[in-house]
Design an enzyme around this catalytic site. Sequence first.
Site, mmCIF file in Angstrom:
data_model
loop_
_atom_site.group_PDB
_atom_site.id
_atom_site.type_symbol
_atom_site.label_atom_id
_atom_site.label_comp_id
_atom_site.label_asym_id
_atom_site.label_seq_id
_atom_site.Cartn_x
_atom_site.Cartn_y
_atom_site.Cartn_z
ATOM 1 N N CYS A 1 -62.782 36.557 24.902
ATOM 2 C CA CYS A 1 -61.975 36.414 26.114
ATOM 3 C C CYS A 1 -60.982 37.576 26.242
ATOM 4 O O CYS A 1 -61.390 38.705 26.438
ATOM 5 C CB CYS A 1 -61.281 35.049 26.117
ATOM 6 S SG CYS A 1 -60.601 34.585 27.718
ATOM 7 N N HIS B 1 -65.679 31.068 24.779
ATOM 8 C CA HIS B 1 -64.947 30.850 23.518
ATOM 9 C C HIS B 1 -65.783 30.127 22.474
ATOM 10 O O HIS B 1 -65.718 28.891 22.376
ATOM 11 C CB HIS B 1 -63.694 30.020 23.798
ATOM 12 C CG HIS B 1 -62.619 30.757 24.509
ATOM 13 N ND1 HIS B 1 -61.573 31.370 23.861
ATOM 14 C CD2 HIS B 1 -62.442 31.004 25.826
ATOM 15 C CE1 HIS B 1 -60.778 31.953 24.744
ATOM 16 N NE2 HIS B 1 -61.282 31.746 25.955
ATOM 17 N N GLU C 1 -65.171 29.844 19.434
ATOM 18 C CA GLU C 1 -64.297 29.162 18.470
ATOM 19 C C GLU C 1 -63.849 27.794 18.983
ATOM 20 O O GLU C 1 -63.294 27.000 18.218
ATOM 21 C CB GLU C 1 -63.093 30.053 18.120
ATOM 22 C CG GLU C 1 -61.909 30.019 19.076
ATOM 23 C CD GLU C 1 -62.134 30.795 20.367
ATOM 24 O OE1 GLU C 1 -63.299 31.116 20.686
ATOM 25 O OE2 GLU C 1 -61.143 31.080 21.072
#
Lengths: 120, 300
Positions: free
Chosen positions: B87, B246, B248
Amino acid sequence: MVAPPCAPILPLDEQEQAVARVAVDVVIKTEILDPQGKAILAALDRAGHVGIRSVRAGKHFDLEVDDSVTDEELEKLAESVLANPVIETWTVTRVPDGLAPSGDATGIGVGSGTDAGASR
Amino acid sequence: MTARIGVITFPGSLDDVDALRAARTIGAESVPLWHADADLHGVDAVIVPGGFSYGDYLRAGAIAAQAPVMRSVIDAARGGLPVLGICNGFQVLCEAGLLPGALMRNAGLTFRCRDQYLTVERTSTVWSSRYVEGEQILIPLKHAEGRYVASDRDLDALEAECRVLFRYSAGPGAGDATAGDGASSRARGDVGRGVARSRSAPPDGAEREPRDETAAARDLANPNGSLRDIAGVCSADGRIAGLMPHPEHAIDALTGPGTDGLGMFRSLADALGLRPPTPAATAASTPSAASATTSTAGAR
């Protein structure tokens, strides 16, 4: 007449030369979609302004620089930091003495055309 | 052997903690790195996390790209250190010149926040070896400036060099946009104004202007107007990668749409020669991580 205790008084011409004004204008390249400009154009239309064909939003930077800063250095800082050459074009304009900074209400006419000069 | 994964914190970083947690999930030691500290503390890989570094002043990622730590990251990356930008981190890597192109304001001007299907385009990289080419993975995204832009020439070069890592996708069964099958509806719409909801809205008499199906399908397949639907790119050697979504946030079914993001971190673990974390360590971190050991195949 007694001089003030601090701040040495420079001759007038040295004071004038200490700082130069530079304007850097950054605009998104014409071939890249500018949704902000489109939204502004739609708002202008809603506000009743007819005949406005296109709006492209950009950024304007007023710099105060030492006289020792060269045109090459200004060009370099514009290219490497103030603008992103992948998506933007820019112009670097030295503002002539006596003209108001372009941030003032009377700023029209200070800079150059959007794609003139140093833009690429 | 163990490995150390560094995660940079800039003023305005948001997802550094999640990235550090992802590093621990694969059994690595997570190492917080500070933007003003040029020392990389001997890490084996660096993650540049999401957020709004320096308030996104000037351009998203532009000021962070000049930070002391990034000088070291750029040098180390050119020497082969694996680097991932997520990002805002992707924006930083592009601004730093480590990846080509730029990220601009979303075409629709809205902040997009939803779970998004991606197609894995390349698996021969440090960050994607655990996936299968063409695999559809579901990863959250949340950004206002994620429209990937580069010149046609650069885009052609990227494609020719197989440097497109991920593309936005409408997901499995996307060929039939009106089907509304279970797989597609897994991708939730934007918070508060979902794609799925607007598709099921009555076509007539609705207060809102009905969205035409083609536009809805296009939106599903590309949330921000990125050229050629590009969601992530990588360096030619596959060691430097960046993407807007994302991964994660997709390592634990408790808090994400699934565990499809784990594949990226497990790929890195493989590249670094990390052994899988012991069951005890895995259980301590998350219960779902253990069940996702088979990772990508199971996630399809």
